[in-house]
Design a protein around this motif. Structure first.
Motif, short mmCIF file in Angstrom:
data_model
loop_
_atom_site.label_atom_id
_atom_site.label_comp_id
_atom_site.label_asym_id
_atom_site.label_seq_id
_atom_site.Cartn_x
_atom_site.Cartn_y
_atom_site.Cartn_z
N VAL A 17 0.85 -1.20 0.00
CA VAL A 17 0.00 0.00 0.00
C VAL A 17 0.88 1.24 0.00
O VAL A 17 2.04 1.18 0.41
N PRO A 18 0.34 2.38 -0.43
CA PRO A 18 1.13 3.62 -0.39
C PRO A 18 1.39 4.08 1.05
O PRO A 18 0.61 3.79 1.96
N VAL A 19 2.48 4.78 1.24
CA VAL A 19 2.83 5.32 2.56
C VAL A 19 1.71 6.21 3.09
O VAL A 19 1.36 6.14 4.27
N ALA A 20 1.11 7.00 2.21
CA ALA A 20 0.02 7.90 2.64
C ALA A 20 -1.15 7.12 3.23
O ALA A 20 -1.81 7.59 4.16
N THR A 21 -1.40 5.93 2.71
CA THR A 21 -2.48 5.10 3.24
C THR A 21 -2.20 4.72 4.69
O THR A 21 -3.11 4.76 5.53
N LEU A 22 -0.97 4.38 5.01
CA LEU A 22 -0.62 4.03 6.40
C LEU A 22 -0.85 5.22 7.33
O LEU A 22 -1.35 5.05 8.44
N TYR A 23 -0.48 6.40 6.89
CA TYR A 23 -0.70 7.59 7.73
C TYR A 23 -2.19 7.84 7.92
O TYR A 23 -2.62 8.20 9.02
N GLN A 24 -2.99 7.62 6.87
CA GLN A 24 -4.45 7.79 7.00
C GLN A 24 -5.02 6.76 7.95
O GLN A 24 -5.86 7.08 8.80
#
Length: 56
Positions: A17-24
């Motif tokens: 998954v994209p890094v941004a998804t983990l932050y979300q």
């Protein structure tokens, strides 16, 4: 060093998954358990794997 903590990029690569998804996910209280170490977010590899295995 087999017991090193994973960074966000490591977890994103493992889960595909994209890094941004983990932050979300982290903001929403979803996803593998993480901790802040100073200004960095870190994950225990065993917790990430356990979370992944628990997903339907």
């Amino acid at each position: 060093m087999n017991d090193r903590l994973w960074g966000v990029k490591d977890v994103a690569d493992f889960l595909g998954v994209p890094v941004a998804t983990l932050y979300q996910w982290r903001q929403r209280g979803y996803g593998p358990k993480s901790r802040r170490v100073g200004r960095y977010v870190r994950y225990e590899p065993s917790a990430v794997r356990a979370w992944f295995e628990a997903q339907p």
